[in-house]
Design an enzyme around this catalytic site. Structure first.
Site, PDB file in Angstrom:
ATOM      1  N   ASP A 213       0.865  -1.184   0.000  1.00  0.00           N
ATOM      2  CA  ASP A 213       0.000   0.000   0.000  1.00  0.00           C
ATOM      3  C   ASP A 213       0.899   1.231   0.000  1.00  0.00           C
ATOM      4  OD1 ASP A 213      -1.756   2.065   0.445  1.00  0.00           O
ATOM      5  OD2 ASP A 213      -2.787   1.112   2.144  1.00  0.00           O
ATOM      6  N   GLU A 240      -1.409  -0.829  -3.965  1.00  0.00           N
ATOM      7  CA  GLU A 240      -2.573  -0.040  -3.547  1.00  0.00           C
ATOM      8  C   GLU A 240      -2.241   1.448  -3.500  1.00  0.00           C
ATOM      9  OE1 GLU A 240      -4.462  -1.830  -0.193  1.00  0.00           O
ATOM     10  OE2 GLU A 240      -5.140   0.069   0.634  1.00  0.00           O
ATOM     11  N   GLU A 266     -10.631   3.355  -1.228  1.00  0.00           N
ATOM     12  CA  GLU A 266     -11.022   3.493   0.175  1.00  0.00           C
ATOM     13  C   GLU A 266     -11.547   4.881   0.508  1.00  0.00           C
ATOM     14  OE1 GLU A 266      -7.289   4.169   2.944  1.00  0.00           O
ATOM     15  OE2 GLU A 266      -6.811   2.625   1.493  1.00  0.00           O
ATOM     16  N   HIS A 316     -11.926  -2.141   1.955  1.00  0.00           N
ATOM     17  CA  HIS A 316     -10.989  -1.567   2.919  1.00  0.00           C
ATOM     18  C   HIS A 316     -11.662  -1.591   4.282  1.00  0.00           C
ATOM     19  CE1 HIS A 316      -9.398   1.972   5.185  1.00  0.00           C
ATOM     20  NE2 HIS A 316      -8.253   1.537   4.708  1.00  0.00           N
ATOM     21  N   GLU A 341      -9.657  -7.533   5.027  1.00  0.00           N
ATOM     22  CA  GLU A 341      -8.525  -6.826   5.646  1.00  0.00           C
ATOM     23  C   GLU A 341      -8.596  -7.013   7.164  1.00  0.00           C
ATOM     24  OE1 GLU A 341      -8.037  -2.781   4.371  1.00  0.00           O
ATOM     25  OE2 GLU A 341      -6.105  -2.625   5.410  1.00  0.00           O
TER      26      GLU A 341
HETATM   27 MG    MG Z   1      -4.949   1.719   1.922  1.00  0.00          MG
END
Ligand code: MG
Length: 388
Positions: A213, A240, A266, A316, A341
């Site tokens: 990420d 990400e 997200e 997310h 997640e």
């Molecule tokens: Mg993220």
């Protein structure tokens, strides 16, 4: 027909369950830096009904802003606080209330914080519907479609190779078959990124999935191409948020020049945002957050839209076990749900608030079959960390 007869007549209409209160619950860890309280504050929203059923939702946003959105008075038809719109209405009418909140906050809302606040209320309403009907939320969303949901460990990227190896090994030992490392030093120095990601891949082994990420670290997609190309040799499962959320053209540019799937979403709210994301950006994996997208009501639509467009969805989720369990219900009711997640290091507040978190078994979680979200808040401990 007399009044008595009318009462006895079986009705196909659901019963009216009046909303009596909308209660923001602000929590703060004891002993945190008073100068910077937002960072560690949490905000839950409880919706109370005249039948004694109370639903809970959570926002992943700025708590003080969300409190204002709930508390604000009704000024006019498109400028109202949420409580003023909700109290006295039928808690069973989730769709109707979603539209009422969206329309009633249009003047200052449409996206961002207003949608975060609506998300918390929406999740609470689904919790109420589940409790009122004696069914878990996943059944209300279409029924259980998977026995267990594969979870991935979501961790901050440490600063050193030694810490990276430790973090990945610890996650593997805990049973995770997939690990995401994000933010931290990523995106600052390409050589350091390569060093850290190489160490992570080595520690993960060839079998485990490894996600990165980037935390919106690049402002120019042209800078990202060569950098991402170097990271691809370690087979990331996805990369990400390499860019800012509104840089659709940048995502398109990058996606056309790299092989690794790009993930983002997200920060987006509503099905209309995801129409744009899925239409233009070259993003392969969309990541709606139940606590920001507009609650379960919107998340279900985003899942369906992504499936229709042949894209993948991995929601997310951050914050506490409340949002996590709401997301798990959503995934449990989804065909081909991919990953949940999972934050292996639970915050003090999370541990304090949620009595029975989703437990991990060999890298999978099972959703509680109890009515509603299936969450029991620990009221005594809640009172201890509650500041409002
Ligand atoms: Mg993220």
């Amino acid at each position: 027909m007399s009044g008595d007869d009318a009462r006895r007549k079986p009705s196909l209409l659901r019963s009216f369950m009046r909303i009596t209160a909308v209660e923001p619950v602000r929590l703060r860890e004891r002993g945190v830096d008073a100068e910077n309280p937002e960072h560690l504050d949490l905000l839950l929203v409880r919706v109370h009904t005249d039948e004694g059923i109370v639903g809970v939702g959570e926002v992943d946003s700025m708590p003080s802003v969300i409190e204002s959105i709930i508390d604000a008075p009704a000024l006019h038809s498109v400028g109202s606080g949420l409580r003023a719109l909700l109290v006295g209405q039928d808690a069973s009418d989730i769709d109707g209330l979603w539209q009422a909140m969206y329309r009633g906050s249009l003047w200052y809302g449409r996206r961002g914080a207003a949608l975060h606040a609506i998300s918390a209320v929406d999740v609470a309403l689904w919790d109420i519907r589940g409790q009122a009907t004696g069914r878990p939320v996943y059944e209300l969303l279409g029924g259980l479609r998977t026995d267990g949901i594969r979870a991935y460990a979501s961790l901050t990227m440490p600063d050193t190779v030694t810490e990276v190896v430790e973090a990945v090994e610890r996650s593997r030992e805990a049973g995770f078959g997939a690990v995401k490392l994000g933010w931290g030093p990523l995106g600052r120095d390409p050589d350091l990124d390569v060093e850290l990601v190489a160490a992570a891949r080595k520690a993960a082994g060839g079998e485990a999935d490894l996600m990165l990420d980037m935390g919106k670290s690049w402002t120019d997609a042209r800078d990202a191409v060569g950098w991402v190309r170097r990271l691809e040799q370690y087979q990331p499962y996805w990369i990400e948020e390499p860019l800012m959320p509104d840089d659709y053209a940048g995502y398109e540019y990058l996606a056309a020049r790299v092989d690794v799937p790009l993930a983002a979403g997200e920060e987006e709210s509503t099905i209309w945002d995801f129409e744009r994301v899925l239409g233009r950006s070259g993003i392969d994996i969309v990541q709606p957050d139940v606590a920001r997208v507009g609650g379960l009501t919107q998340a279900v639509q985003v899942m369906a839209l992504a499936r229709e467009r042949g894209r993948r969805v991995v929601p997310h989720v951050w914050s506490t076990g409340i949002s996590r369990v709401a997301t798990a219900h959503l995934l449990a009711a989804t065909h081909g749900a991919e990953l949940l997640e999972y934050w292996p290091v639970r915050s003090v507040l999370d541990q304090t608030v949620v009595r029975d978190p989703l437990e991990l078994e060999d890298g999978f979680v099972r959703v509680p079959p109890t009515p509603g979200l299936g969450i029991v808040l620990d009221e005594e401990r809640l009172a201890h960390v509650r500041v409002r």
